[in-house]
Design a protein around this motif. Structure first.
Motif, PDB file in Angstrom:
ATOM      1  N   UNK A   1       0.839  -1.199   0.000  1.00  0.00           N
ATOM      2  CA  UNK A   1       0.000   0.000   0.000  1.00  0.00           C
ATOM      3  C   UNK A   1       0.869   1.242   0.000  1.00  0.00           C
ATOM      4  N   UNK A   2       1.322   1.681  -1.174  1.00  0.00           N
ATOM      5  CA  UNK A   2       2.158   2.887  -1.230  1.00  0.00           C
ATOM      6  C   UNK A   2       1.345   4.132  -0.893  1.00  0.00           C
ATOM      7  N   UNK A   3       2.065   5.184  -0.552  1.00  0.00           N
ATOM      8  CA  UNK A   3       1.416   6.456  -0.255  1.00  0.00           C
ATOM      9  C   UNK A   3       1.266   6.685   1.234  1.00  0.00           C
ATOM     10  N   UNK A   4       0.525   7.724   1.561  1.00  0.00           N
ATOM     11  CA  UNK A   4       0.368   8.169   2.937  1.00  0.00           C
ATOM     12  C   UNK A   4      -0.739   7.392   3.637  1.00  0.00           C
ATOM     13  N   UNK A   5      -0.449   6.882   4.831  1.00  0.00           N
ATOM     14  CA  UNK A   5      -1.470   6.240   5.638  1.00  0.00           C
ATOM     15  C   UNK A   5      -2.355   7.268   6.321  1.00  0.00           C
ATOM     16  N   UNK A   6      -3.503   6.813   6.821  1.00  0.00           N
ATOM     17  CA  UNK A   6      -4.466   7.707   7.458  1.00  0.00           C
ATOM     18  C   UNK A   6      -4.270   7.831   8.957  1.00  0.00           C
ATOM     19  N   UNK A   7      -3.379   7.046   9.546  1.00  0.00           N
ATOM     20  CA  UNK A   7      -3.228   7.031  11.003  1.00  0.00           C
ATOM     21  C   UNK A   7      -1.906   7.615  11.455  1.00  0.00           C
ATOM     22  N   UNK A   8      -0.798   7.156  10.893  1.00  0.00           N
ATOM     23  CA  UNK A   8       0.512   7.671  11.267  1.00  0.00           C
ATOM     24  C   UNK A   8       1.109   8.435  10.087  1.00  0.00           C
ATOM     25  N   UNK A   9       2.043   9.340  10.342  1.00  0.00           N
ATOM     26  CA  UNK A   9       2.515  10.223   9.271  1.00  0.00           C
ATOM     27  C   UNK A   9       3.518   9.605   8.310  1.00  0.00           C
TER      28      UNK A   9
END
Length: 380
Positions: A300-308
Motif C-alpha cells: 500500500x504505497x502512499x500516505x497512511x491515514x493514522x501515522x505520518x
C-alpha cells in the motif's frame, strides 16, 4: 539515574563496531535505556549486549508491536500451507464480516491494515485489549473509519485480533496457540504470547519515559498528528490509555494479545527472525523464499491515514528502510525493533525497558542497524 549506562555482553570478532555504537548511545542517554541488542548472522550469535543497572541478557519485558511480527509469521505460515488464501474475501473464513463494504475486503487487504476497523467510538479498556477474541467480536459489526480496501492506516491495538479471528475460524485455534506450537516451543524462543508462570521471575516492567527539555521542545514544533491517530492508539478514551501501563498490566502479560502484548527478550526476537529467514540448528527456514518475499514487499504505497510515515507496511510487517527490500520486521512503541533479512542473513533485535520518547522505533536503531549491516557485509 544518570547516563553512562554500563554495557555488558559479548560480540564476535569483526562485530566490535556494533558494541562501540551501542556503548556510545547508552553513554549519551541522560537516563539508562535498560536495553538489549542481539544479532544473529546466518543463525550464528554474533552480538549479545545489554545496558543498564536492572537489565541483563535474560530479562523479559513487554515488546509492544514487535509482537505483530510473531503474529503475522503465523499468518504467513498458514498462507504457505494453503490454509489461508490472501486474495480470498475475509468473509469466506469469518462469515459475520460483512456490511459497510467489509464483505469486499480480502485477507491480503486486512493484513495490510486496510479494513478501517481501527477501534470503536468508545474505545477499549486495557482489560478488553488483552482479549483478542473479544476485540474481534466488538469490531466485526462496527462501521469502519474509511471504506474498506480504499486506504490504509495502522490498526495499532487490533490488527492481530482481526487477522487472528480469521486464523481461528480457518483452523479452530488461536494465533497464540499456533505460534507456541510451531515457532516458540520448537526453537526454545524467549518471546511469549502469554507469559508462563515459570518465566515470571525474569519479567521486569516497562519504565516511564523521561524526556529532556530539548525533546519536549522538538515535539512542540511538530505538526499535529493525523486525526485518526488518537483513535487507533486508544487515546480518545477518558482518560487516554497509558501505553506504559498497558504493557505492564497483568492481563496483557497473561494473555499475550497478538497486536502488542508479547513479552520477551532481544534473544527471543532475534531467534524468531533467524528461524523465519534461514536455517537454524539444522532446521529449514520457516518461510520459503516466495512466501517471505510476498510478506516483505510493500502493498500500500502512499500516505497512511493514522501515522505520518508514507509507504509504511508490507503484509503484517513494517518495511525496514536501510536494511533491504526483502527484510521482514516490526518496531515496538517503547523503541525496540526486530527484523530478519534473508539477503544478508541478519536477524536483529533491540529492546528498551525505558520507554523512548515520544515512542516508536527509537532513533538509535538507525545507527545500530547501519553498524550491523556494515559488519555483516564485511563478514560475507
Amino acid at each position: 539515574m544518570s547516563g553512562n549506562a554500563s554495557v555488558n555482553g559479548t560480540v564476535a570478532a569483526g562485530w566490535e563496531s556494533v558494541r562501540d555504537e551501542f556503548a556510545a548511545f547508552a553513554a549519551a542517554e541522560p537516563h539508562s535505556p535498560e536495553a538489549q541488542l542481539v544479532v544473529l548472522h546466518h543463525g550464528r550469535p554474533v552480538v549479545d549486549l545489554w545496558a543498564g543497572e536492572d537489565t541483563d541478557g535474560e530479562t523479559l519485558t513487554g515488546v509492544y508491536s514487535i509482537t505483530k511480527g510473531a503474529a503475522h509469521l503465523v499468518v504467513a505460515l498458514l498462507v504457505q500451507d494453503g490454509v489461508l488464501e490472501l486474495d480470498a474475501p475475509v468473509s469466506r473464513y469469518w462469515s459475520e464480516f460483512t456490511g459497510e463494504g467489509k464483505e469486499r475486503l480480502t485477507v491480503r487487504e486486512l493484513v495490510a491494515h486496510k479494513s478501517g476497523l481501527i477501534n470503536r467510538p468508545e474505545g477499549f479498556t486495557v482489560e478488553e485489549l488483552a482479549d483478542d477474541a473479544g476485540i474481534a467480536a466488538a469490531l466485526v459489526g462496527q462501521k469502519p473509519y474509511w471504506e474498506p480496501g480504499t486506504a490504509y492506516g495502522y490498526h495499532a491495538f487490533v490488527i492481530a485480533a482481526l487477522t487472528g479471528e480469521v486464523v481461528r475460524r480457518a483452523t479452530g485455534r488461536s494465533i497464540q496457540e499456533i505460534y507456541e506450537e510451531r515457532i516458540r516451543a520448537p526453537y526454545g524462543l524467549e518471546l511469549f504470547l502469554g507469559l508462563p508462570r515459570e518465566a515470571e521471575g525474569r519479567w521486569k516492567p516497562i519504565l516511564e519515559p523521561l524526556p529532556t527539555q530539548e525533546q519536549l521542545a522538538q515535539m512542540a514544533d511538530q505538526p499535529a498528528p493525523p486525526a485518526l491517530m488518537p483513535i487507533a492508539f486508544n487515546w480518545h478514551t477518558d482518560p487516554p490509555m497509558d501505553l506504559v501501563a498497558f504493557a505492564n498490566h497483568p492481563k496483557v502479560k497473561e494473555l499475550g494479545p497478538a497486536s502488542a502484548g508479547g513479552v520477551g527478550s532481544a534473544r527471543g526476537i532475534a531467534g524468531m527472525y533467524a528461524a523465519a529467514i534461514g536455517e537454524v540448528d539444522g532446521r529449514a527456514p520457516l518461510l520459503k523464499p516466495d512466501t517471505a518475499a510476498e510478506f516483505a514487499k510493500p502493498h500500500t504505497p502512499g500516505q497512511g491515514l493514522v501515522t505520518p510515515e508514507p509507504d509504511h507496511f508490507a503484509l503484517g510487517f513494517e518495511l525496514m528502510p536501510g536494511v533491504g527490500p526483502r527484510a521482514l520486521g516490526h518496531s515496538g512503541a517503547a523503541g525496540g525493533v526486530g527484523f530478519g533479512d534473508p539477503e544478508s542473513g541478519v536477524a536483529y533485535a533491540y529492546t528498551r525497558r525505558r520507554f523512548g520518547f515520544p515512542g516508536g522505533a527509537a532513533p538509535e536503531n538507525e545507527r545500530l542497524t547501519a553498524a550491523v549491516m556494515k559488519a555483516a557485509r564485511a563478514a560475507g
